[in-house]
Design an enzyme around this catalytic site. Structure first.
Site, PDB file in Angstrom:
ATOM      1  N   GLU A  51       0.730  -1.386  -0.024  1.00  0.00           N
ATOM      2  CA  GLU A  51       0.042   0.095   0.059  1.00  0.00           C
ATOM      3  C   GLU A  51       0.809   1.229   0.008  1.00  0.00           C
ATOM      4  OE1 GLU A  51       0.000  -2.777   2.203  1.00  0.00           O
ATOM      5  OE2 GLU A  51      -1.912  -2.740   3.129  1.00  0.00           O
ATOM      6  N   CYS A  82      -0.532   1.530   7.213  1.00  0.00           N
ATOM      7  CA  CYS A  82      -1.106   1.862   5.905  1.00  0.00           C
ATOM      8  C   CYS A  82      -2.510   2.402   6.034  1.00  0.00           C
ATOM      9  CB  CYS A  82      -1.165   0.314   5.184  1.00  0.00           C
ATOM     10  SG  CYS A  82       0.393  -0.347   4.584  1.00  0.00           S
TER      11      CYS A  82
END
Length: 141
Positions: A51, A82
């Protein structure tokens, strides 16, 4: 090929490099503008999650630190780090596959300090994503 399937291909690429098989894809106006897989071991960097890398690529491509018109597809529920990056980037929608009861961070979007909460859709290709992770960790034991 759908966007989650592209993320799954990225997760498979991670597994081939002996990285935890997680993939991410950032989409803007229906077009993939960034894709990445975990590279923690390769980069010796605990923040090199799929991510994080995909968000960095997307921001660079669009020339902005916030990408509110983008969506992100991830094979595993993002961790708290994330999720914070997704929030700070102001990403519009998060789609993820397998849930992560141990390290998932979706709950962080409901915290009072969260700057932005994306729309969240879970369970997308969840069984395929979960199987990749299960197979990877079984081989490690």
């Amino acid at each position: 090929m759908n966007f989650m399937q592209i993320a799954i291909e990225e997760a498979k690429a991670a597994a081939a490099l002996d990285e935890v098989p997680v993939g991410a894809v950032v989409v803007w106006n229906g077009e993939v503008i960034a894709k990445a897989h975990n590279r923690v071991e390769e980069f010796y960097d605990p923040t090199a999650h799929a991510e994080m890398l995909a968000i960095q690529q997307a921001c660079e491509k669009l020339g902005a630190p916030r990408i509110p018109e983008c969506e992100i597809y991830v094979t595993l529920e993002p961790c708290p780090m994330c999720c914070a990056a997704i929030s700070f980037a102001r990403i519009k929608r998060l789609y993820y596959g397998a849930s992560d009861s141990k390290s998932g961070g979706i709950h962080s979007f409901s915290h009072s300090s969260c700057h932005h909460k994306p729309e969240v859709y879970d369970g997308i290709n969840a069984s395929e994503s979960a199987e990749l992770l299960k197979s990877f960790f079984l081989a490690k034991r």
